[in-house]
Design an enzyme around this catalytic site. Structure first.
Site, PDB file in Angstrom:
ATOM      1  N   GLU A  35       0.871  -1.168   0.000  1.00 20.49           N
ATOM      2  CA  GLU A  35       0.000   0.000   0.000  1.00 20.49           C
ATOM      3  C   GLU A  35       0.914   1.224   0.000  1.00 20.49           C
ATOM      4  O   GLU A  35       1.807   1.330   0.846  1.00 20.49           O
ATOM      5  CB  GLU A  35      -0.870  -0.015   1.265  1.00 20.49           C
ATOM      6  CG  GLU A  35      -1.867   1.110   1.265  1.00 20.49           C
ATOM      7  CD  GLU A  35      -2.743   1.139   2.513  1.00 20.49           C
ATOM      8  OE1 GLU A  35      -2.720   0.181   3.303  1.00 20.49           O
ATOM      9  OE2 GLU A  35      -3.439   2.156   2.679  1.00 20.49           O
ATOM     10  N   ARG A 260       4.940 -12.728   9.863  1.00 19.50           N
ATOM     11  CA  ARG A 260       5.580 -11.447   9.553  1.00 19.50           C
ATOM     12  C   ARG A 260       6.867 -11.312  10.342  1.00 19.50           C
ATOM     13  O   ARG A 260       7.035 -11.905  11.402  1.00 19.50           O
ATOM     14  CB  ARG A 260       4.634 -10.267   9.765  1.00 19.50           C
ATOM     15  CG  ARG A 260       4.222  -9.973  11.175  1.00 19.50           C
ATOM     16  CD  ARG A 260       3.115  -8.916  11.211  1.00 19.50           C
ATOM     17  NE  ARG A 260       3.548  -7.629  10.721  1.00 19.50           N
ATOM     18  CZ  ARG A 260       2.921  -6.966   9.739  1.00 19.50           C
ATOM     19  NH1 ARG A 260       1.866  -7.467   9.144  1.00 19.50           N
ATOM     20  NH2 ARG A 260       3.344  -5.795   9.370  1.00 19.50           N
ATOM     21  N   LYS A 270       4.284   0.927   9.356  1.00 17.45           N
ATOM     22  CA  LYS A 270       4.409   2.179   8.613  1.00 17.45           C
ATOM     23  C   LYS A 270       3.760   3.333   9.362  1.00 17.45           C
ATOM     24  O   LYS A 270       4.247   4.451   9.314  1.00 17.45           O
ATOM     25  CB  LYS A 270       3.781   2.025   7.218  1.00 17.45           C
ATOM     26  CG  LYS A 270       4.687   1.294   6.255  1.00 17.45           C
ATOM     27  CD  LYS A 270       4.066   1.210   4.873  1.00 17.45           C
ATOM     28  CE  LYS A 270       2.984   0.160   4.864  1.00 17.45           C
ATOM     29  NZ  LYS A 270       2.445  -0.086   3.519  1.00 17.45           N
TER      30      LYS A 270
HETATM   31  P1  ATP Z   1       2.609  -2.042   7.914  1.00 21.38           P
HETATM   32  O1  ATP Z   1       1.930  -2.677   9.068  1.00 21.38           O
HETATM   33  O2  ATP Z   1       4.051  -1.749   8.139  1.00 21.38           O
HETATM   34  O3  ATP Z   1       1.877  -0.857   7.392  1.00 21.38           O
HETATM   35  P2  ATP Z   1       1.391  -3.548   5.870  1.00 21.38           P
HETATM   36  O4  ATP Z   1       1.212  -5.018   5.934  1.00 21.38           O
HETATM   37  O5  ATP Z   1       0.197  -2.706   6.112  1.00 21.38           O
HETATM   38  O6  ATP Z   1       2.601  -3.151   6.780  1.00 21.38           O
HETATM   39  P3  ATP Z   1       1.579  -3.398   3.035  1.00 21.38           P
HETATM   40  O7  ATP Z   1       2.076  -2.285   2.217  1.00 21.38           O
HETATM   41  O8  ATP Z   1       0.144  -3.721   2.975  1.00 21.38           O
HETATM   42  O9  ATP Z   1       2.033  -3.103   4.509  1.00 21.38           O
HETATM   43  O10 ATP Z   1       2.454  -4.698   2.792  1.00 21.38           O
HETATM   44  C1  ATP Z   1       2.857  -5.203   1.551  1.00 21.38           C
HETATM   45  C2  ATP Z   1       3.225  -6.640   1.733  1.00 21.38           C
HETATM   46  O11 ATP Z   1       4.305  -6.756   2.646  1.00 21.38           O
HETATM   47  C3  ATP Z   1       2.072  -7.445   2.290  1.00 21.38           C
HETATM   48  O12 ATP Z   1       1.974  -8.657   1.593  1.00 21.38           O
HETATM   49  C4  ATP Z   1       2.451  -7.649   3.726  1.00 21.38           C
HETATM   50  O13 ATP Z   1       1.919  -8.828   4.220  1.00 21.38           O
HETATM   51  C5  ATP Z   1       3.979  -7.674   3.664  1.00 21.38           C
HETATM   52  N1  ATP Z   1       4.568  -7.257   4.936  1.00 21.38           N
HETATM   53  C6  ATP Z   1       4.352  -6.109   5.614  1.00 21.38           C
HETATM   54  N2  ATP Z   1       5.008  -6.097   6.779  1.00 21.38           N
HETATM   55  C7  ATP Z   1       5.677  -7.272   6.850  1.00 21.38           C
HETATM   56  C8  ATP Z   1       6.541  -7.870   7.823  1.00 21.38           C
HETATM   57  N3  ATP Z   1       6.850  -7.245   8.971  1.00 21.38           N
HETATM   58  N4  ATP Z   1       7.037  -9.095   7.549  1.00 21.38           N
HETATM   59  C9  ATP Z   1       6.737  -9.714   6.416  1.00 21.38           C
HETATM   60  N5  ATP Z   1       5.937  -9.220   5.465  1.00 21.38           N
HETATM   61  C10 ATP Z   1       5.398  -8.012   5.670  1.00 21.38           C
HETATM   62 MG    MG Z   2      -1.469  -2.571   4.914  1.00 21.23          MG
END
Ligand code: ATP
Ligand code: MG
Length: 566
Positions: A35, A260, A270
């Site tokens: 995102e 994760r 983020k």
């Molecule tokens: P955040 O909580 O940091 O905002 P998010 O999951 O909302 O992370 P996205 O941009 O939606 O962020 O993530 C893109 C991809 O990266 C998704 O498939 C998500 O599952 C993966 N991802 C995000 N954070 C992690 C993590 N700590 N470990 C492994 N994969 C991750």
């Molecule tokens: Mg997200």
């Protein structure tokens, strides 16, 4: 395709099985779906390495897809930085760059299809009311009074939602599933919400936006993704993912969840990282203390080290926490192989060699990388006035301290043996200059009479030294788990007030006058350092990537520290 190339884990096993049964016609097609609401962090690297790595291993493809269904938090700056970062990590989506917003038209048509088949309805409950109707983990939810509207009414209302007739939050489109389902995600989840907000790509074309769950699986389906790999918190969303594609009768990708990445002393969210940037707690998203990949890159970590780390941690079905030290280990291991060795003094102390011929300058031959013979050697100027590290001199040496002190002889790396004869102090009684004599017979570092010294220290010739700024970093948080706080406090209470130390008077060997931005070096005996973009010609700025393991610091800590500890 060689099925034994990648590290073995359960996702790889699923793919191997699917290839055997020809489930997806022998295809492997993954996607990385960020995102664009912030910069990527080291957790995302795990997902990137997994998605791109698996596709590469099996001759498949990986799409980069921006999950841009939330207009309020998304920005082009993030889109650009995400693309740059994925490339920097060493991966390539070729011509497969997509945006969920590309599919808004198709998603809208699919929503109409679900309304027509009686599987979706327009609901007038407020967010607050909806929460009340939803029930809890132990109690079933209650059906919305709007649940049984006719198809015609739903079609009319949904089209008018799209046309902009209603205010934000006044209505939603919901899937009609089961308010008594034990899985809360299945209790008539919202598919569309009204948001009169400008979108970074579609502008003001839409004032209704699809929810993540409705957009994600459908986007996967459009792109004919085979394995939709996501983190464990989406495990409970999988029934909904499956429900949508089944109700629509469209191509069905397989969602697979993995753990994760969590790291000690590190926050990987983020939203929280944005708080640090917005509150000025760090100097932007690429501050070298940040766990963002932009920060990590600026700090001097290599993409190879990050990929090795991601390979080493593997994937599993349960969340855990990885030691930050493991990431640092992979960085040191990689930099040890590739970083050129140079001499730099970051806290200088002047050394005058009283018997060194006035005005003489010698060129000493220094090895560029003992791990890589092809890196060759260079000449480093030596003269009668040098700088050494303040910590390499003690007027009153403690036991086990073998570096320079009055009467003590040490070796100058690539130079001579010197013996300290006297010191000069300032008004505060601090040593500001050390006087020595040298033994001309020890050039190159050995005494013809076979006498030994216990320590070798590095140096920089004062007349030839380049002045530099050095930025030293420590963990951004003082606690292993930065989210652990006393009541009434938030994670910012755990920020380390000493995470950045700036040294302005460092002295470098002359080969470092104008090093290329991003270049990484090992400053002998000190650690790995990387050239910061704030450098100007003749005045470099270096970030300390990581210190080398300092044996003396360990001894001293042990002695001062916990003598009673078993
Ligand atoms: P955040 O909580 O940091 O905002 P998010 O999951 O909302 O992370 P996205 O941009 O939606 O962020 O993530 C893109 C991809 O990266 C998704 O498939 C998500 O599952 C993966 N991802 C995000 N954070 C992690 C993590 N700590 N470990 C492994 N994969 C991750
Ligand atoms: Mg997200």
């Amino acid at each position: 395709m060689n099925p034994t190339t990648g590290p073995s884990h359960f996702i790889r096993d699923i793919i191997l099985e699917d290839l055997k049964t020809n489930k997806f016609g022998g295809r492997v097609h993954t996607r990385f779906p960020p995102e664009p609401n912030g910069y990527l962090h080291i957790g995302h690297a795990k997902s990137i390495c997994l998605n791109f790595g698996l596709a590469k291993e099996f001759g498949g493809k990986t799409n980069l897809r921006f999950d841009d269904t939330n207009p309020e938090k998304e920005e082009t700056e993030y889109v650009d930085s995400i693309m740059e970062t994925v490339r920097w990590l060493g991966f390539d989506w070729e011509d497969r760059l997509f945006y969920a917003s590309d599919y808004f038209g198709q998603l809208y048509d699919w929503a109409l299809q679900l309304i027509r088949s009686g599987k979706a309805y327009v609901c007038d409950l407020t967010a607050e009311e909806m929460r009340k109707y939803r029930g809890t983990l132990t109690e079933p939810g209650k059906e919305s009074p709007y649940r049984n509207r006719s198809v015609e009414e739903n079609l009319d209302l949904f089209q008018r939602m799209k046309a902009g007739e209603f205010a934000d939050g006044s209505r939603t489109l919901r899937a009609k599933i089961d308010m008594a389902s034990p899985n809360l995600n299945m209790r008539d989840p919202v598919m569309y919400r009204i948001l009169h907000a400008e979108h970074h790509r579609t502008g003001n074309e839409w004032c209704i936006y699809p929810m993540y769950d409705f957009a994600h699986g459908e986007s996967d389906s459009i792109e004919r993704i085979t394995h939709s790999i996501c983190t464990l918190e989406f495990e409970d969303h999988r029934p909904l993912y499956d429900w949508y594609v089944e109700q629509l009768g469209i191509y069905h990708p397989q969602q697979i969840e993995f753990d994760r990445l969590n790291l000690t002393y590190t926050l990987l969210s983020k939203r929280k990282l944005l708080t640090l940037v917005q509150e000025g707690r760090v100097n932007g998203w690429d501050d070298p203390r940040m766990p963002t990949l932009a920060g990590i890159k600026r700090r001097g970590y290599t993409p190879e080290a990050i990929r090795n780390f991601c390979g080493a941690i593997g994937v599993s079905k349960t969340n855990g926490i990885i030691e930050l030290g493991l990431l640092e280990h992979h960085v040191r291991e990689d930099l040890n192989k590739r970083a050129a060795r140079v001499m730099a003094v970051i806290r200088p102390l002047k050394v005058v060699i009283d018997n060194y011929p006035e005005g003489l300058v010698e060129e000493m031959e220094a090895v560029n990388n003992p791990e890589d013979a092809s890196a060759g050697t260079r000449k480093v100027p030596f003269s009668g006035v040098l700088y050494i590290e303040q910590e390499d001199f003690r007027e009153d040496p403690p036991k086990q301290y073998y570096r320079l002190s009055p009467g003590r002889e040490v070796r100058l790396r690539y130079g001579y043996f010197i013996t300290c004869t006297s010191v000069v102090k300032n008004d505060q009684g601090e040593v500001v200059e050390v006087h020595c004599t040298y033994d001309p017979a020890t050039k190159g570092g050995n005494a013809p009479d076979g006498r030994k010294v216990k320590s070798t220290i590095h140096w920089v010739s004062a007349a030839h030294a380049i002045d530099a700024e050095i930025r030293l970093y420590d963990n951004l948080f003082t606690r292993e788990n930065p989210n652990e706080t006393a009541e009434g406090q938030d994670f910012t209470a755990n920020l380390n007030p000493n995470s950045l130390e700036i040294l302005r008077g460092a002295k470098l060997e002359p080969s470092l006058a104008t090093p290329p931005v991003g270049e990484r070096y090992q400053f002998e005996r000190l650690g790995y350092f990387c050239v910061d973009p704030d450098s100007t010609p003749g005045h470099p700025v270096f970030n300390r990537t990581l210190a080398l393991r300092d044996t003396w610091a360990k001894i001293e800590k042990k002695e001062k520290g916990n003598p009673a500890r078993p």
